[in-house]
Design an enzyme around this catalytic site. Structure first.
Site, PDB file in Angstrom:
ATOM      1  N   ARG A   1      -2.351   1.565   5.401  1.00 24.79           N
ATOM      2  CA  ARG A   1      -3.205   0.371   5.356  1.00 24.79           C
ATOM      3  C   ARG A   1      -4.413   0.636   6.231  1.00 24.79           C
ATOM      4  O   ARG A   1      -4.264   0.942   7.415  1.00 24.79           O
ATOM      5  CB  ARG A   1      -2.457  -0.855   5.881  1.00 24.79           C
ATOM      6  CG  ARG A   1      -1.284  -1.225   5.023  1.00 24.79           C
ATOM      7  CD  ARG A   1      -0.598  -2.462   5.550  1.00 24.79           C
ATOM      8  NE  ARG A   1       0.645  -2.695   4.822  1.00 24.79           N
ATOM      9  CZ  ARG A   1       1.524  -3.629   5.127  1.00 24.79           C
ATOM     10  NH1 ARG A   1       1.294  -4.427   6.156  1.00 24.79           N
ATOM     11  NH2 ARG A   1       2.625  -3.788   4.430  1.00 24.79           N
TER      12      ARG A   1
ATOM     13  N   ASP B   1      11.968  -1.410   5.046  1.00 25.84           N
ATOM     14  CA  ASP B   1      11.727  -2.387   3.998  1.00 25.84           C
ATOM     15  C   ASP B   1      12.951  -2.566   3.100  1.00 25.84           C
ATOM     16  O   ASP B   1      13.759  -1.650   2.961  1.00 25.84           O
ATOM     17  CB  ASP B   1      10.560  -1.869   3.135  1.00 25.84           C
ATOM     18  CG  ASP B   1       9.746  -2.992   2.545  1.00 25.84           C
ATOM     19  OD1 ASP B   1      10.130  -4.164   2.705  1.00 25.84           O
ATOM     20  OD2 ASP B   1       8.723  -2.691   1.901  1.00 25.84           O
TER      21      ASP B   1
ATOM     22  N   HIS C   1      14.067  -4.989  -0.676  1.00 26.37           N
ATOM     23  CA  HIS C   1      13.837  -6.085  -1.610  1.00 26.37           C
ATOM     24  C   HIS C   1      15.168  -6.487  -2.197  1.00 26.37           C
ATOM     25  O   HIS C   1      15.909  -5.640  -2.700  1.00 26.37           O
ATOM     26  CB  HIS C   1      12.823  -5.663  -2.671  1.00 26.37           C
ATOM     27  CG  HIS C   1      11.485  -5.402  -2.063  1.00 26.37           C
ATOM     28  ND1 HIS C   1      11.068  -4.140  -1.701  1.00 26.37           N
ATOM     29  CD2 HIS C   1      10.506  -6.259  -1.666  1.00 26.37           C
ATOM     30  CE1 HIS C   1       9.875  -4.222  -1.136  1.00 26.37           C
ATOM     31  NE2 HIS C   1       9.511  -5.496  -1.098  1.00 26.37           N
TER      32      HIS C   1
ATOM     33  N   LYS D   1       7.792 -17.864   4.091  1.00 33.09           N
ATOM     34  CA  LYS D   1       8.368 -16.736   4.837  1.00 33.09           C
ATOM     35  C   LYS D   1       8.909 -17.170   6.189  1.00 33.09           C
ATOM     36  O   LYS D   1       8.508 -18.193   6.742  1.00 33.09           O
ATOM     37  CB  LYS D   1       7.332 -15.634   5.025  1.00 33.09           C
ATOM     38  CG  LYS D   1       6.138 -16.080   5.829  1.00 33.09           C
ATOM     39  CD  LYS D   1       5.222 -14.912   6.177  1.00 33.09           C
ATOM     40  CE  LYS D   1       4.066 -15.433   7.029  1.00 33.09           C
ATOM     41  NZ  LYS D   1       3.230 -14.421   7.596  1.00 33.09           N
TER      42      LYS D   1
ATOM     43  N   GLN E   1       7.777   1.209   7.126  1.00 33.78           N
ATOM     44  CA  GLN E   1       8.453  -0.088   7.195  1.00 33.78           C
ATOM     45  C   GLN E   1       9.937   0.106   6.925  1.00 33.78           C
ATOM     46  O   GLN E   1      10.315   0.895   6.066  1.00 33.78           O
ATOM     47  CB  GLN E   1       7.922  -1.004   6.091  1.00 33.78           C
ATOM     48  CG  GLN E   1       6.543  -1.541   6.319  1.00 33.78           C
ATOM     49  CD  GLN E   1       6.158  -2.444   5.163  1.00 33.78           C
ATOM     50  OE1 GLN E   1       6.064  -2.007   4.024  1.00 33.78           O
ATOM     51  NE2 GLN E   1       5.942  -3.715   5.452  1.00 33.78           N
TER      52      GLN E   1
ATOM     53  N   HIS F   1      11.546 -10.270  -0.015  1.00 36.07           N
ATOM     54  CA  HIS F   1      11.039  -9.116   0.738  1.00 36.07           C
ATOM     55  C   HIS F   1      11.551  -9.271   2.157  1.00 36.07           C
ATOM     56  O   HIS F   1      11.494 -10.372   2.703  1.00 36.07           O
ATOM     57  CB  HIS F   1       9.510  -9.114   0.855  1.00 36.07           C
ATOM     58  CG  HIS F   1       8.765  -9.236  -0.425  1.00 36.07           C
ATOM     59  ND1 HIS F   1       8.030  -8.201  -0.934  1.00 36.07           N
ATOM     60  CD2 HIS F   1       8.595 -10.264  -1.271  1.00 36.07           C
ATOM     61  CE1 HIS F   1       7.434  -8.592  -2.042  1.00 36.07           C
ATOM     62  NE2 HIS F   1       7.765  -9.840  -2.273  1.00 36.07           N
TER      63      HIS F   1
ATOM     64  N   CYS G   1       6.879  -2.756  -2.388  1.00 39.23           N
ATOM     65  CA  CYS G   1       7.468  -3.666  -3.378  1.00 39.23           C
ATOM     66  C   CYS G   1       7.280  -3.211  -4.836  1.00 39.23           C
ATOM     67  O   CYS G   1       8.259  -3.167  -5.587  1.00 39.23           O
ATOM     68  CB  CYS G   1       6.944  -5.076  -3.207  1.00 39.23           C
ATOM     69  SG  CYS G   1       6.126  -5.409  -1.650  1.00 39.23           S
TER      70      CYS G   1
HETATM   71 ZN   LIG Z   1       7.810  -6.267  -0.292  1.00 38.10          ZN
END
Ligand SMILES: [Zn+2]
Ligand SMILES: [Zn+2]
Length: 637
Positions: free
Chosen positions: A362, A382, A384, A464, A380, A510, A333
């Site tokens: 992580r 991912d 945004h 979420k 990910q 996200h 992000c």
């Molecule tokens: Zn994010």
């Protein structure tokens, strides 16, 4: 004392004296038992049936069919198992024994080394204690009394736990067995009827490899024999599908001590990865996303700004470059926010969708690492989405549709959706939360998507939605997530120029659809038990010449199929046909083209589809058409 008001599920309510127990309020027709009522919920907290009620609230009675009921059942079963172990091997010390997804475990420090042979012995003892029908009694103890008790019992791990607990201490007793425990629990040992100890594994105390290695006994329990057997059958099925085993067998990936928790994809595994990402990119481009690529290593300052340093530091990797502290990104992000910030954004540019197959690090304790499912480095899928507040609902709906479409393309038909709302500790005003939660809920409701509400489980910066898929043997996996974030755009000073000409802060959505690429590949392997759909198969067809005489023709067939974009391999080893077929079966190759003199002469192949069998003689052209059609339509079997 003033009365408290207890409200029941049917809307009726009663005023009672504090100290009344849920058990006393059990409505007619409901009975406590393995297949009946196991515990109760006071508002959202599980409340033991015999624990005095101290305050009013909504009271519900729960059984094994509710997750809270299973939680209590398995937690009490863990006590039962520990009790049995202590009676059999009194010198054993108990660490912790929580319920888990499908059962429970107990970590035990014992001079006795547990083996498979001990399992029936422990189970017999558990049955015996179950039959004693002992009540489980909850007691509050002060710190000193608790220390004295567990010192006397020689339970040093419990003493360590007491050292960490600032709250009031409770213990649960059943007969002469006592455990430091917050509960909640069943009322009697006899409720636990059918159980099975499944395995024993090493586990470090507190998951820390610097600590002593304990023995973890895994087990499960069910209220009926049938349910237990069903579960054991599922475990058997799962073992056959274990992606770690199949990953080795099919030569897809490996793990190495040189980088614990990181996947080494082999050429065949990398093909699966590439097919997924190629499909993923095309879908995202068509849905108006723009792909970016941001660095792995970014200055520590950035992570202070984003809040990750404060909230997520324990899971982050740090390094030093030019005497400055840097961190490996645990999330994508902040990088995307930097990209956003390089432009003057107008409301006409919104929604702005930045996506990235972003690799993150992580830290996870080594004890919890598990194949592709739990790793320290993963990618990910991912994105945004930066929107104006009034666009949240529509964009969330689009993401939900996108997620379902994608899961279906991978052959998943059964999904579950959960909406998590504001937690206790959070940023942002209540108005903002109202708006965000309302938008997420509306998006789901308007689409007719049923969902489970998880009050208080949202992220600190916004609510979420989680998406769970059900696999071929009924297990569910959380994959996709959509989160609404009001905080990060503010922290990064992101703006857009509104229709009014003024500067405004965008909202950030996200989202990840597959979640982690590594994990999703693991799920696919287990869902299909290694028999991946043709479009994902590393090797789509294997060409099997019957003898040397047909090798030239077979080589030509392989070349032609490869030229058409089909992953064809020629098995020209000097082996019997039967051996080659078995080898292709073992490697789960979807198609085999057997080529003998007859096929070579008639310019055909004898085609076999795994699990379907012989498809007869086909021209190379017809074979290619058949496969390409199956690939194009992403047919699943
Ligand atoms: Zn994010
Ligand atoms: Zn306990």
């Amino acid at each position: 004392m003033s009365e408290i008001r207890i409200e029941f599920e049917d809307g009726q309510s009663v005023a009672v004296q504090p100290g009344v127990k849920p058990f006393d309020l059990l409505p007619a027709g409901k009975e406590v038992g393995a297949q009946g009522v196991l515990s109760s919920l006071l508002d959202d907290a599980i409340w033991d049936l015999h624990r005095p009620l101290e305050r009013g609230g909504k009271l519900r009675f729960i059984g094994f069919d509710q997750p809270e009921g299973r939680f209590v059942y398995w937690h009490s079963a863990a006590h039962l198992m520990a009790h049995a172990v202590k009676e059999l091997w009194p010198e054993s010390q108990l660490a912790i024994g929580p319920p888990i997804a499908d059962g429970f475990y107990y970590d035990i420090d014992s001079p006795h080394v547990f083996t498979q042979e001990d399992f029936p012995v422990i189970e017999d003892k558990m049955r015996e204690i179950s039959k004693r029908n002992l009540p489980l009694i909850r007691k509050d103890l002060d710190d000193a009394a608790a220390r004295m008790l567990f010192n006397k019992l020689g339970e040093s791990y419990k003493i360590e736990l007491i050292n960490d607990l600032n709250e009031s201490l409770t213990v649960y007793e059943q007969g002469d067995f006592v455990d430091l425990c917050r509960g909640p629990h069943l009322d009697r040992t006899s409720r636990i009827k059918h159980f099975k100890i499944l395995s024993v594994a090493g586990a470090y105390w507190r998951g820390d490899e610097k600590n002593k290695m304990l023995q973890r006994l895994y087990a499960t329990a069910y209220p009926t024999k049938e349910l237990l057997e069903e579960h054991l059958h599922r475990i058997e099925e799962a073992a056959k599908r274990d992606h770690r085993k199949l990953g080795k067998q099919l030569d897809l990936f490996s793990f190495h001590n040189e980088s614990p928790g990181a996947v080494f994809f082999h050429p065949r595994g990398q093909i699966i990865w590439d097919e997924i990402t190629r499909y993923w990119r095309a879908k995202h481009y068509a849905a108006d996303y723009r792909e970016v690529r941001t660095p792995f290593v970014m200055n520590e300052e950035l992570w202070h700004k984003s809040g990750h340093y404060e909230h997520y530091r324990e899971n982050m990797y740090f390094t030093e470059v030019d005497e400055q502290s840097y961190a490996l990104k645990p999330m994508n992000c902040p990088g995307h926010c930097l990209v956003y910030g390089t432009h003057q954004v107008s409301y006409r540019d919104l929604p702005l969708k930045l996506c990235e197959l972003g690799t993150v690090h992580r830290y996870e304790k080594s004890g919890v690492l598990h194949g592709l499912f739990r790793v320290r480095v993963f990618t990910q899928d991912d994105a945004h989405i930066y929107v104006m507040p009034e666009q949240i609902e529509e964009e969330v709906a689009k993401v939900v549709r996108f997620i379902f479409e994608m899961y279906r393309d991978f052959g998943f038909e059964d999904f579950r959706v959960e909406l998590s709302t504001r937690p206790e500790s959070r940023t942002g005003s209540d108005e903002v939360w109202d708006q965000a939660e309302g938008a997420l809920a509306n998006a789901l409701t308007n689409m007719g998507v049923p969902y489970k509400l998880n009050p208080g489980d949202g992220a600190f910066y916004g609510p979420k939605i989680d998406f769970h898929i059900k696999d071929a043997i009924g297990r569910t996996w959380q994959c996709g997530t959509v989160q609404c974030d009001f905080s990060m755009p503010m922290r990064f000073g992101l703006e857009y120029i509104g229709a009014d000409g003024g500067r405004h802060t965008p909202v950030m959505i996200h989202r990840a659809l597959l979640g982690s690429m590594e994990r999703f590949i693991g799920i696919l392997i287990e869902h299909y038990a290694g028999d991946l759909p043709l479009w994902l198969s590393p090797e789509q067809i294997r060409i099997l010449p019957v003898s040397d005489k047909t090798i030239d023709y077979a080589t030509g067939v392989a070349a032609e199929l490869n030229a058409r974009g089909i992953r064809a391999h020629l098995d020209d080893r000097n082996e019997k046909l039967g051996f080659k077929i078995r080898d292709a079966e073992l490697n789960k190759i979807p198609y085999m083209a057997v080529i003998g003199p007859k096929e070579a002469e008639s310019a055909q192949v004898s085609l076999r589809r795994r699990k379907e069998g012989d498809l007869g003689g086909l021209s190379v052209e017809a074979t290619a058409e058949r496969l390409l059609n199956e690939i194009r339509t992403r047919t699943t079997h």
